[in-house]
Design a protein around this motif. Sequence first.
Motif, short mmCIF file in Angstrom:
data_model
loop_
_atom_site.label_atom_id
_atom_site.label_comp_id
_atom_site.label_asym_id
_atom_site.label_seq_id
_atom_site.Cartn_x
_atom_site.Cartn_y
_atom_site.Cartn_z
N UNK A 276 0.82 -1.20 0.00
CA UNK A 276 0.00 0.00 0.00
C UNK A 276 0.86 1.26 0.00
N UNK A 277 1.89 1.32 0.79
CA UNK A 277 2.79 2.46 0.77
C UNK A 277 2.36 3.59 1.68
N UNK A 278 1.12 4.08 1.54
CA UNK A 278 0.66 5.20 2.35
C UNK A 278 0.10 4.77 3.70
N UNK A 279 0.01 3.47 3.93
CA UNK A 279 -0.51 2.93 5.18
C UNK A 279 -0.08 1.46 5.27
N UNK A 280 -0.14 0.87 6.47
CA UNK A 280 0.17 -0.56 6.56
C UNK A 280 -0.79 -1.40 5.71
#
Length: 292
Positions: A276-280
């Motif tokens: 996801x990158x922006x969140x777990x």
Amino acid sequence: MPEPRAGEAALLRVFVDPAQSGEGGRGGNPVPLVLDATGMSADAMRELAARQGHESSFVLPPEDPAAHDWRLRFFVPGHEMEMCGHATVGTLWALRQWGRWTTPQARVQTLSGSVDVSWDAARGWAWVSQPAATVQALNDDQRDAIARVLNIDPALPGLHVVNASTSRVKTLVRVPDAATLDAIVPDLGAVEALCDAIGSTGLYPYALEATGATARQFPKKSGYPEDAATGIAAAALWGYLHAHADRPVTSASDALFTVRQGVAMGAPSAIQVRTRGDAPGCWLSGDVEWMR
């Protein structure tokens, strides 16, 4: 495909593998989708899923319109499910085709919690979020019991079992190769009791490949013996491998981890997972088509 009338279902195939589905159109996992389920009771939803014989998705107004765009409910022939990955991917794809979803992102309400969705215009995919996986170790006795139900040798080289979950607990069963995976003939009558004993909702044997895995799913109690494509199981597998495995998957946001499923059923499917990158957690998506 025109929009269905209230209470009626459109039919989709989700996680179609375009490289293997062929002219028969049997690839992917079917999803009956009710665009307007307002006024439908839970019994009516379950009965529709039972008539269709597949996991079905029902779109409703959100309880909190400020926080969510839609509320989704999911039913298999036997009961309601908190979350269904392939049905969510298919539903959001269909909403895009019908012009009901036009923004880059959306958020949907499910019994499992809020799910973020992002539209991939280049691929024509709806990416659905899944949280970080939780993992529970299983002991040798549990491993042997799983092997007996799957009719495989408990001493099989590389055999490893673990429970993992992003939405529902799946038992990940690593086998050495795709040939071993395809040859599994489980004792289907024993799956439910075993899953109850180990706290799982399905057995998910898999074999690792260079850029992903092949897998099968034998659900605990869904009204059918095997599932052609199981998004939340693929997400749980990715999460486990990402955090715990000897050969972790890449964390690059553009790297696709492909889980192929349904081959042994004659319904080849391809589930795409990436970080996801922006969140777990991870994003889950794949190809969708109207069922003809």
